[in-house]
Design an enzyme around this catalytic site. Structure first.
Site, PDB file in Angstrom:
ATOM      1  N   GLY A 204       0.825  -1.203   0.000  1.00 58.88           N
ATOM      2  CA  GLY A 204       0.000   0.000   0.000  1.00 58.88           C
ATOM      3  C   GLY A 204       0.851   1.240   0.000  1.00 58.88           C
ATOM      4  O   GLY A 204       2.030   1.197   0.346  1.00 58.88           O
ATOM      5  N   PRO A 206       2.408   4.920   1.013  1.00 61.12           N
ATOM      6  CA  PRO A 206       2.877   5.365   2.320  1.00 61.12           C
ATOM      7  C   PRO A 206       1.742   5.964   3.145  1.00 61.12           C
ATOM      8  O   PRO A 206       0.879   6.652   2.604  1.00 61.12           O
ATOM      9  CB  PRO A 206       3.899   6.457   1.986  1.00 61.12           C
ATOM     10  CG  PRO A 206       4.312   6.201   0.595  1.00 61.12           C
ATOM     11  CD  PRO A 206       3.163   5.540  -0.085  1.00 61.12           C
ATOM     12  N   THR A 208      -0.733   4.432   4.616  1.00 69.00           N
ATOM     13  CA  THR A 208      -2.030   3.764   4.594  1.00 69.00           C
ATOM     14  C   THR A 208      -2.196   2.825   5.789  1.00 69.00           C
ATOM     15  O   THR A 208      -3.177   2.101   5.870  1.00 69.00           O
ATOM     16  CB  THR A 208      -2.236   2.968   3.292  1.00 69.00           C
ATOM     17  OG1 THR A 208      -1.028   2.295   2.976  1.00 69.00           O
ATOM     18  CG2 THR A 208      -2.642   3.865   2.157  1.00 69.00           C
ATOM     19  N   GLY A 209      -1.233   2.801   6.672  1.00 67.44           N
ATOM     20  CA  GLY A 209      -1.423   2.056   7.919  1.00 67.44           C
ATOM     21  C   GLY A 209      -0.824   0.666   7.920  1.00 67.44           C
ATOM     22  O   GLY A 209      -1.293  -0.206   8.650  1.00 67.44           O
ATOM     23  N   LYS A 210       0.207   0.418   7.140  1.00 68.91           N
ATOM     24  CA  LYS A 210       0.811  -0.920   7.103  1.00 68.91           C
ATOM     25  C   LYS A 210       1.468  -1.251   8.436  1.00 68.91           C
ATOM     26  O   LYS A 210       1.236  -2.316   9.011  1.00 68.91           O
ATOM     27  CB  LYS A 210       1.841  -0.996   5.964  1.00 68.91           C
ATOM     28  CG  LYS A 210       1.227  -0.738   4.599  1.00 68.91           C
ATOM     29  CD  LYS A 210       2.244  -0.858   3.480  1.00 68.91           C
ATOM     30  CE  LYS A 210       3.274   0.234   3.461  1.00 68.91           C
ATOM     31  NZ  LYS A 210       2.756   1.570   3.123  1.00 68.91           N
ATOM     32  N   GLU A 427      -6.665  33.776  -9.933  1.00 64.01           N
ATOM     33  CA  GLU A 427      -7.471  32.765  -9.234  1.00 64.01           C
ATOM     34  C   GLU A 427      -8.942  32.863  -9.619  1.00 64.01           C
ATOM     35  O   GLU A 427      -9.612  31.844  -9.792  1.00 64.01           O
ATOM     36  CB  GLU A 427      -7.305  32.902  -7.714  1.00 64.01           C
ATOM     37  CG  GLU A 427      -5.880  32.672  -7.200  1.00 64.01           C
ATOM     38  CD  GLU A 427      -5.288  31.339  -7.634  1.00 64.01           C
ATOM     39  OE1 GLU A 427      -6.047  30.365  -7.828  1.00 64.01           O
ATOM     40  OE2 GLU A 427      -4.048  31.272  -7.810  1.00 64.01           O
TER      41      GLU A 427
HETATM   42  P1  ADP Z   1       2.700   3.008   6.556  1.00 66.12           P
HETATM   43  O1  ADP Z   1       3.459   2.025   7.369  1.00 66.12           O
HETATM   44  O2  ADP Z   1       1.711   2.380   5.634  1.00 66.12           O
HETATM   45  O3  ADP Z   1       3.531   4.037   5.856  1.00 66.12           O
HETATM   46  P2  ADP Z   1       1.737   3.798   9.097  1.00 66.12           P
HETATM   47  O4  ADP Z   1       1.184   2.527   9.568  1.00 66.12           O
HETATM   48  O5  ADP Z   1       3.060   4.183   9.637  1.00 66.12           O
HETATM   49  O6  ADP Z   1       1.782   3.855   7.527  1.00 66.12           O
HETATM   50  O7  ADP Z   1       0.681   4.936   9.391  1.00 66.12           O
HETATM   51  C1  ADP Z   1       1.044   6.170   9.909  1.00 66.12           C
HETATM   52  C2  ADP Z   1      -0.025   6.709  10.818  1.00 66.12           C
HETATM   53  O8  ADP Z   1      -1.208   6.993  10.097  1.00 66.12           O
HETATM   54  C3  ADP Z   1      -0.448   5.723  11.868  1.00 66.12           C
HETATM   55  O9  ADP Z   1       0.377   5.796  12.983  1.00 66.12           O
HETATM   56  C4  ADP Z   1      -1.848   6.169  12.189  1.00 66.12           C
HETATM   57  O10 ADP Z   1      -1.840   7.210  13.127  1.00 66.12           O
HETATM   58  C5  ADP Z   1      -2.343   6.732  10.874  1.00 66.12           C
HETATM   59  N1  ADP Z   1      -3.195   5.763  10.169  1.00 66.12           N
HETATM   60  C6  ADP Z   1      -2.946   5.225   8.961  1.00 66.12           C
HETATM   61  N2  ADP Z   1      -3.950   4.403   8.582  1.00 66.12           N
HETATM   62  C7  ADP Z   1      -4.836   4.390   9.581  1.00 66.12           C
HETATM   63  C8  ADP Z   1      -6.080   3.724   9.799  1.00 66.12           C
HETATM   64  N3  ADP Z   1      -6.605   2.884   8.887  1.00 66.12           N
HETATM   65  N4  ADP Z   1      -6.726   3.939  10.948  1.00 66.12           N
HETATM   66  C9  ADP Z   1      -6.208   4.779  11.865  1.00 66.12           C
HETATM   67  N5  ADP Z   1      -5.053   5.443  11.739  1.00 66.12           N
HETATM   68  C10 ADP Z   1      -4.357   5.267  10.605  1.00 66.12           C
HETATM   69 ZN    ZN Z   2      -3.120  29.091 -11.399  1.00 71.00          ZN
END
Ligand code: ADP
Ligand code: ZN
Length: 605
Positions: A204, A206, A208-210, A427
Site C-alpha cells: 500500500g 505510504p 495507509t497504515g501498514k 485565481e
Molecule cells: P505506513 O506504514 O503504511 O507508511 P503507518 O502505519 O506508519 O503507515 O501509518 C502512519 C499513521 O497513520 C499511523 O500511525 C496512524 O496514526 C495513521 N493511520 C494510517 N492508517 C490508519 C487507519 N486505517 N486507521 C487509523 N489510523 C491510521
Molecule cells: Zn493558477
C-alpha cells in the site's frame, strides 16, 4: 574528535610519567653495589672474605663478611661451581661460602629493564587503537556492527494497539484475524495438517497504515513485535545485512510466538537490475539470508514475518514463492467512509466543539492517507491551542487541511498591491471557468494568501470519490488550468510567472490524454512510449520511445491543439462573464479568501 584523541594522549602521558617516577625512586633507594671482575671475586674467596653469593642467571650478587655488597657477571652457560673449579679455587674455601641460586629474578628487575622499552610501544598501540575507533564513528556502534538493530515492542495495558485502532481496512483485518489465530493457537491448525503461513506481505501507499496494522496483529495476539526497516539492513559493508538478519531471527525465535516486521522490504528485495544505487551483492546476500531463515523455520516455531512495501511491482519474485510471503494484503487509500472512520479514531482524546463535522472533513480530503488525516487533526489541535481555545473547532480543522495539502500559510510573504491584483484575477479566472464548465468539480475555496510556493490557490473538490475519468472531464480540466493564464493575459495584456505551474500541469495532462489514455482520435487507441520506472529518488520515470519520429511530431501537434482549444474555451467564458469576474476579484481583494457558499452566492444575485 581530535579533542578526544588529545585528551586520551595526555592521560597516557601522565600515567607514563607517574610510572617512570615510581621506578626512579625505587632505584634510588637500593644502594648501588660495586661492580667487580671475576678475578677479584676469586681472590676474595681465596682470602675467605666472602660470606654469600646469590646467583641470578649470569649475575652474581656477592655479600662480603664485612657486610659490603658487590656484583659481577659470569657466562650464563657455566654454573658457578664449575667456573670456580676451572679457576682451581680450593674446594674447602668454596664450601665456606653460602651459594644461593635463584631462578626468578623478581618482578622489579624485569619492570625496570623492560618497561621503559615497552611503554613507547604501548602508547603507540593505544594511539592507533583510539584512532581506529574514531574512524569507525566514535560510538559504540563499531562493536555491535553485525547485530540486528531491530526494535522490540512489548505492548501492554492501555497503549496496546489492536484492530480497534485501525479504522476501515475491513477485509485486511479479516484476513489478518487468521494470522492472529495462528499465533494464539497454532495446535488447532497443525492438528489438521495445515501449514501455518510464514510470511505476510502488506502492500500500500505510504501512510495507509501498514505498520499500524502489523502492530495491531501483534497487539491482538499479545505477542512481541520486532520491527526493522529494509534500509537498515543495507550497510556499506557486504555481509553486515545478512548477519543482522541472522541475529534478528535468532532473537525472534527465542521469544516465539512473535512477529517480525520488515518495513520497506523493497530496499532489499528488489528485482535484479531494477533501480540504481546501493551495493547489489549486499542486497542479494541480505535477501537470500531472509529467505534462508524463512525456509528453515520449522512449523513448530511460531514466528510470522510481516513485510511492508509500497512498490510491490519491483519485488523479487523469489520473495513471493509459496512458503514465503504467500499471503498478500493490499491497503488502499481510504475512501470517504474510511476517512471518516479514521478521523473518528484519531478524534478520541481530543476535545471538539459541537460544530465539528467529521463527515465534512472527510469530504474535503480525497486522496489523503491515514497518516495525512491523523496529521490534519493534530495540526487542528495545534492551531486551536495557538489560538488559546479550549476545544478544537471546525475552522481549525479545515485550515489544517490546507496546511497539510499546500504547506503553511505565508502571511509574511506580502504581495504588493499590483501582485495582489494579478493573483486575484488569476485565481478568479480559474474559479470562473471551473464554475461555468459542466464536468469540473465544484470550487470549494479560493484564496490569494500565499501558501508554500503558490501565490494563491483555487481548491476544487469532487462530491464523491471517483475511480474512472471520462475524456470530457479532462478537456474541461484543461480549460480550468488555463483560466488563470487567460485572465492575466486578457486583463493585463501580458502573463506572469505565476501561471507556469498551471501550464506544466496542463501540458502533462494533455500528454497523458494522448499517449496513455488513447483519448485522441487522430492518434488512436494505443499508448505511446514504454514506461520504465527507475527507482531513483522514488519517482523518476524513464520513457522509452516505441514510436516513430513522425508520430512524435503528431503527438506534439495534438498536445498543442488540445491546449489551444482549452485556451479558447477559457477565453470565451471569461469574456462572456466579465462582470462576474470583476465581482469575484473585488471580493477576493477585500476578504482574501472565498468559501464555496459565498462563491456560489455571487452568481445568484
Ligand atoms: P505506513 O506504514 O503504511 O507508511 P503507518 O502505519 O506508519 O503507515 O501509518 C502512519 C499513521 O497513520 C499511523 O500511525 C496512524 O496514526 C495513521 N493511520 C494510517 N492508517 C490508519 C487507519 N486505517 N486507521 C487509523 N489510523 C491510521
Ligand atoms: Zn493558477
Amino acid at each position: 574528535m581530535s579533542k578526544i584523541i588529545l585528551k586520551n594522549f595526555l592521560i597516557f602521558l601522565l600515567i607514563f610519567l607517574v610510572i617512570a617516577a615510581l621506578f626512579s625512586t625505587y632505584n634510588a633507594k637500593t644502594e648501588k653495589p660495586a661492580e667487580i671482575g671475576l678475578e677479584k671475586l676469586i681472590s676474595q674467596i681465596e682470602n675467605q672474605e666472602v660470606k654469600e653469593i646469590i646467583v641470578k642467571n649470569s649475575n652474581l650478587e656477592i655479600t662480603l663478611l664485612n657486610g659490603q655488597k658487590e656484583i659481577t657477571k659470569k657466562e650464563s652457560t657455566d654454573s658457578l661451581s664449575t667456573l670456580l673449579k676451572n679457576y682451581n679455587v680450593d674446594p674447602a674455601k668454596i664450601k665456606q661460602v653460602k651459594i644461593d641460586v635463584k631462578e626468578d629474578e623478581g618482578w622489579s628487575f624485569w619492570a625496570v629493564t623492560i618497561l621503559p622499552i615497552l611503554i613507547p610501544f604501548i602508547i603507540i598501540a593505544a594511539f592507533i587503537y583510539l584512532m581506529m575507533r574514531q574512524v569507525q564513528g566514535a560510538n559504540t556502534k563499531a562493536m555491535s556492527f553485525g547485530q540486528s538493530q531491530a526494535r522490540e515492542l512489548k505492548q501492554k495495558g492501555k497503549d496496546k494497539i489492536t484492530f480497534k485502532n485501525v479504522a476501515g481496512c475491513k477485509e485486511s483485518k479479516e484476513e489478518l484475524l487468521e494470522v492472529v489465530e495462528f499465533l494464539q493457537n497454532p495446535k488447532k491448525f497443525l492438528q489438521l495438517g495445515a501449514k501455518i503461513p510464514k510470511g505476510v506481505l502488506l502492500m500500500g501507499a505510504p501512510g495507509t497504515g501498514k505498520t499500524l496494522l502489523a502492530k495491531a496483529v501483534a497487539g491482538e495476539a499479545n505477542v512481541p513485535f520486532f520491527s526493522i526497516s529494509g534500509s537498515e539492513f543495507v550497510e556499506m559493508f557486504v555481509g553486515v545485512g545478512a548477519s543482522r538478519v541472522r541475529d534478528l531471527f535468532k532473537r525472534a525465535k527465542k521469544s516465539s510466538p512473535c512477529i517480525i516486521f520488515i518495513d520497506e522490504i523493497d530496499a532489499v528485495g528488489r528485482q535484479r537490475g531494477a533501480g540504481v544505487g546501493g551495493s547489489h551483492d549486499e542486497r542479494k546476500q541480505t535477501l537470500n539470508q531472509i529467505l534462508v531463515e524463512m525456509d528453515g523455520m520449522e512449523t513448530k516455531i511460531n514466528v510470522i514475518v510481516m513485510a511492508a512495501t509500497n512498490r510491490p511491482d519491483i519485488l523479487d519474485p523469489a520473495l513471493l514463492r509459496p512458503g514465503r510471503f504467500d499471503r498478500r494484503i493490499v491497503l488502499d487509500m481510504p475512501d470517504i467512509k474510511d476517512r471518516e472512520e479514521i478521523l473518528k479514531v484519531h478524534a478520541e482524546n481530543k476535545p471538539f466543539s459541537t460544530d465539528v463535522d467529521l463527515r465534512k472533513v472527510a469530504e474535503r480530503t480525497p486522496g489523503f492517507s491515514g497518516a495525512d488525516l491523523a496529521n490534519v487533526l493534530n495540526e487542528g489541535a495545534i492551531m486551536a491551542a495557538r489560538r488559546n481555545k479550549k476545544s478544537i473547532e471546525q475552522l481549525d480543522i479545515l485550515e489544517s487541511i490546507e496546511k497539510v495539502l499546500l504547506g503553511p500559510e505565508r502571511k509574511s510573504h506580502i504581495l504588493s498591491e499590483k501582485e495582489r491584483k494579478i493573483t486575484a484575477f488569476h485565481e478568479a479566472g480559474h474559479a470562473l471557468v471551473a464554475h461555468e464548465l459542466p464536468n469540473v468539480d465544484p470550487v470549494q475555496k479560493i484564496s490569494i494568501i500565499s501558501r508554500g510556493h503558490a501565490a494563491g490557490y483555487t481548491l476544487k473538490l469532487p462530491l464523491e470519490d471517483k475511480h474512472l475519468h471520462p475524456r470530457s472531464e479532462f478537456i474541461d480540466e484543461l480549460a480550468v488550468f488555463l483560466g488563470g493564464f487567460v485572465a492575466e493575459k486578457e486583463i493585463f495584456g501580458e502573463v506572469t510567472t505565476g501561471a507556469s505551474n498551471d501550464l506544466q500541469q496542463a501540458t502533462k495532462l494533455a500528454k497523458s490524454l494522448i499517449t496513455q489514455y488513447g483519448m485522441d482520435d487522430t492518434l488512436g487507441a494505443r499508448t505511446f512510449g514504454e514506461r520504465e520506472e527507475l527507482i531513483f529518488l522514488g519517482k523518476e520515470i524513464h520513457e522509452q520511445r516505441d514510436y516513430s519520429e513522425k508520430t512524435s511530431e503528431m503527438i506534439d501537434h495534438q498536445i498543442s491543439a488540445l491546449i489551444t482549444q482549452a485556451q479558447k474555451t477559457a477565453k470565451d467564458i471569461l469574456l462572456k462573464n466579465k462582470v462576474q469576474l470583476e465581482k469575484i476579484v473585488s471580493v477576493l481583494l477585500e476578504k482574501e479568501t472565498l468559501e464555496r457558499g459565498d462563491f456560489e452566492a455571487l452568481f445568484t444575485k
